[in-house]
Design an enzyme around this catalytic site. Structure first.
Site, short mmCIF file in Angstrom:
data_model
loop_
_atom_site.label_atom_id
_atom_site.label_comp_id
_atom_site.label_asym_id
_atom_site.label_seq_id
_atom_site.Cartn_x
_atom_site.Cartn_y
_atom_site.Cartn_z
N LYS A 106 74.25 21.08 45.16
CA LYS A 106 73.88 20.31 43.97
C LYS A 106 74.36 21.05 42.74
O LYS A 106 74.50 22.28 42.78
CB LYS A 106 72.35 20.15 43.89
P1 NAD Z 1 69.13 7.08 36.23
O1 NAD Z 1 69.42 8.00 35.09
O2 NAD Z 1 70.00 5.91 36.47
O3 NAD Z 1 67.62 6.53 36.12
C1 NAD Z 1 66.50 7.32 35.86
C2 NAD Z 1 65.49 6.44 35.15
O4 NAD Z 1 64.25 7.15 35.06
C3 NAD Z 1 65.88 6.07 33.73
O5 NAD Z 1 65.66 4.69 33.52
C4 NAD Z 1 64.93 6.91 32.85
O6 NAD Z 1 64.60 6.28 31.63
C5 NAD Z 1 63.71 6.96 33.76
N1 NAD Z 1 62.78 8.05 33.46
C6 NAD Z 1 63.05 9.33 33.11
N2 NAD Z 1 61.90 9.99 32.90
C7 NAD Z 1 60.89 9.12 33.13
C8 NAD Z 1 59.48 9.20 33.09
N3 NAD Z 1 58.87 10.34 32.75
N4 NAD Z 1 58.78 8.11 33.39
C9 NAD Z 1 59.38 6.95 33.72
N5 NAD Z 1 60.70 6.81 33.77
C10 NAD Z 1 61.45 7.88 33.48
O7 NAD Z 1 69.08 8.04 37.51
P2 NAD Z 1 69.18 7.64 39.05
O8 NAD Z 1 70.56 7.91 39.49
O9 NAD Z 1 68.56 6.31 39.29
O10 NAD Z 1 68.26 8.79 39.69
C11 NAD Z 1 66.83 8.68 39.72
C12 NAD Z 1 66.31 9.55 40.83
O11 NAD Z 1 66.92 9.16 42.04
C13 NAD Z 1 66.60 11.04 40.68
O12 NAD Z 1 65.54 11.78 41.23
C14 NAD Z 1 67.84 11.23 41.51
O13 NAD Z 1 68.00 12.57 41.96
C15 NAD Z 1 67.54 10.28 42.64
N6 NAD Z 1 68.71 9.89 43.40
C16 NAD Z 1 69.71 9.15 42.85
C17 NAD Z 1 70.81 8.82 43.62
C18 NAD Z 1 71.92 7.96 43.10
O14 NAD Z 1 72.85 7.66 43.87
N7 NAD Z 1 71.89 7.51 41.86
C19 NAD Z 1 70.89 9.24 44.95
C20 NAD Z 1 69.85 9.97 45.50
C21 NAD Z 1 68.77 10.29 44.70
#
Ligand code: NAD
Length: 419
Positions: A106
């Site tokens: 990561k």
């Molecule tokens: P993203 O940036 O698209 O979305 C994150 C969302 O969370 C945003 O809308 C943000 O406003 C919101 N957020 C942040 N802090 C917050 C809070 N305190 N309360 C409520 N909402 C809040 O990111 P993503 O890619 O969707 O990733 C989100 C999670 O999923 C992370 O933990 C990431 O590691 C995990 N993840 C993502 C992927 C991927 O392919 N995108 C894959 C595996 C895991």
């Protein structure tokens, strides 16, 4: 959000919890709890006004026993050495639980991208790619998107790597745009595995997902797509969603896709006209719903909040949203938690499909991607529930780590200790 739990300590505790159900020597267990190596770098980047700014960045290569290191790159002011170490360890066990032939890694940059222009973000991304170049590659370490990074950043990293290496190597990174070697279905993949995990979980527990009420914390890539697919493909009713600006609620449900369109236009879900009420994020996490999906960041549910959670089932789209203390409380309270390392593994699984397509220079249809992903997630779900029943683990998370650790240990022992 609690800042009490250190995510790296959470990861180590999760490994220890699973080890109680496994016959793993203590010295080998230590190896499973620490990264093999970490790059820490300070990137000097020219700003649009000619001044210089220095950004701290990390890449952790946690374990490569099952294949090249694999894992995303996060841009966030909260990125730290320990967060990157934890996220890289979770990748090891995630790739193992879905049985894709990768290790775990990561990376991240301490930055709030909203404060910088597109040109500054491009220079920052290329500066990071230059530092990463000696340690990444299609056979070494393959980054991908995470919070605040996407196709744009992946395309820049690929281009920087290929330029410096004087080659074409689309398999050096995944999550690229389709015209730059990306895979069909990659953008949806994480949300799709969350949807598939929810489907299998409700089936396993003998509950009906059609008409089930769903609350989603974090309406970004993972959360909003999971919500839309649960609504469209399973007939669930999305009643609440949140982002960093606040939460919305309508007990009768709202159009999940329209809420995301509204957020894309305005920057937040708050103010969406199909919602009846606005809630705080804590209120959303403790709503009386059938399914809660934390999809924002680590430590969203701490011990105090865990006492208040009213959902029957939690499916983790985010990485590490529940602290270990909270996990114990949810287990005691019979809240069924289906862990991140399965529920969001669609991202890395379709990244694997993208890498396979890049290596073969032969591209699949979206239907083939989705069918293969469904097979991988359902097989992993069955392995997890088999372990849960056979080993008698207290919850599904420990069962997932049992499956994953067994696979990593086997690969290590087959290779042996060198030198
Ligand atoms: P993203 O940036 O698209 O979305 C994150 C969302 O969370 C945003 O809308 C943000 O406003 C919101 N957020 C942040 N802090 C917050 C809070 N305190 N309360 C409520 N909402 C809040 O990111 P993503 O890619 O969707 O990733 C989100 C999670 O999923 C992370 O933990 C990431 O590691 C995990 N993840 C993502 C992927 C991927 O392919 N995108 C894959 C595996 C895991």
């Amino acid at each position: 959000m609690s800042d009490e739990a250190n995510p790296f300590e959470s990861l180590q505790e999760q490994v220890d919890d699973a080890a109680e159900f496994l016959d793993v020597e203590a010295d080998l267990l230590e190896r499973l709890k620490h990264p093999e190596r970490i790059l820490e770098t300070n990137l000097t980047v020219e700003m649009d006004d000619g001044s210089l700014e220095v950004f701290k960045a990390f890449r952790s290569q946690f374990n490569g026993d099952r294949g090249p290191y694999k894992g995303g790159i996060r841009y966030h002011p909260g990125v730290s050495r320990d967060e990157v170490k934890a996220l890289s360890g979770w990748m090891v066990y995630k790739t193992a639980v879905v049985d894709v032939p990768y290790g775990g890694g990561k990376g991240g940059i301490v930055v709030d991208p909203r404060e910088y222009s597109d040109a500054e973000m491009e220079r920052l991304t290329r500066a990071f790619a230059k530092e990463l170049r000696p340690i990444i590659g299609p056979n070494q370490d393959i980054p991908a998107p995470d919070v605040n990074t996407g196709q744009r950043e992946m395309n820049w990293i690929k281009d920087t790597y290929e330029t410096l290496e004087n080659t074409t190597a689309p398999g050096v990174i995944t999550g690229k745009a389709p015209d730059s070697g990306g895979s069909a279905g990659r953008v949806e993949a994480t949300g799709r595995s969350t949807m598939l995990t929810a489907r299998e979980a409700f089936r396993y527990l003998g509950k009906d997902i059609e008409g089930a009420t769903v609350a989603v914390q974090g309406y970004g890539n993972a959360g909003s797509i999971a919500a839309r697919l649960i609504e469209e493909e399973l007939g669930g009713t999305v009643v609440a969603a949140s982002d960093s600006s606040g939460a919305i609620y309508n007990p009768d449900g709202f159009d999940a896709a329209a809420a995301k369109d509204y957020k894309d236009e305005t920057g937040s879900v708050t103010g969406f006209d199909e919602a009846e009420e606005e809630l705080t994020n804590e209120e959303l996490l403790t709503l009386d719903v059938d399914l809660l999906i934390p999809a924002a960041l680590e430590n969203a549910i701490d011990a105090d909040l865990a006492e208040e959670v009213q959902a029957d089932v939690v499916v983790e789209a985010a990485n590490g949203p529940i602290t270990p203390d909270a996990d114990d409380i949810l287990t005691e309270r019979d809240v069924e938690v289906f862990p991140d390392i399965l529920a969001n593994a669609g991202g890395v699984t379709v990244s694997y499909f993208e890498w396979v397509q890049n290596r073969q220079r032969f591209y699949w249809t979206e239907q083939r991607v989705n069918d293969e992903l469904e097979r991988v997630v359902t097989e992993a779900f069955d392995a997890l529930t088999d372990a849960y029943e056979e080993k008698g683990t207290p919850n599904f998370r420990t069962a997932a780590y049992v499956v994953a650790i067994e696979r990593v240990v086997k690969a290590y022992q087959q290779g042996g200790t060198w030198p």
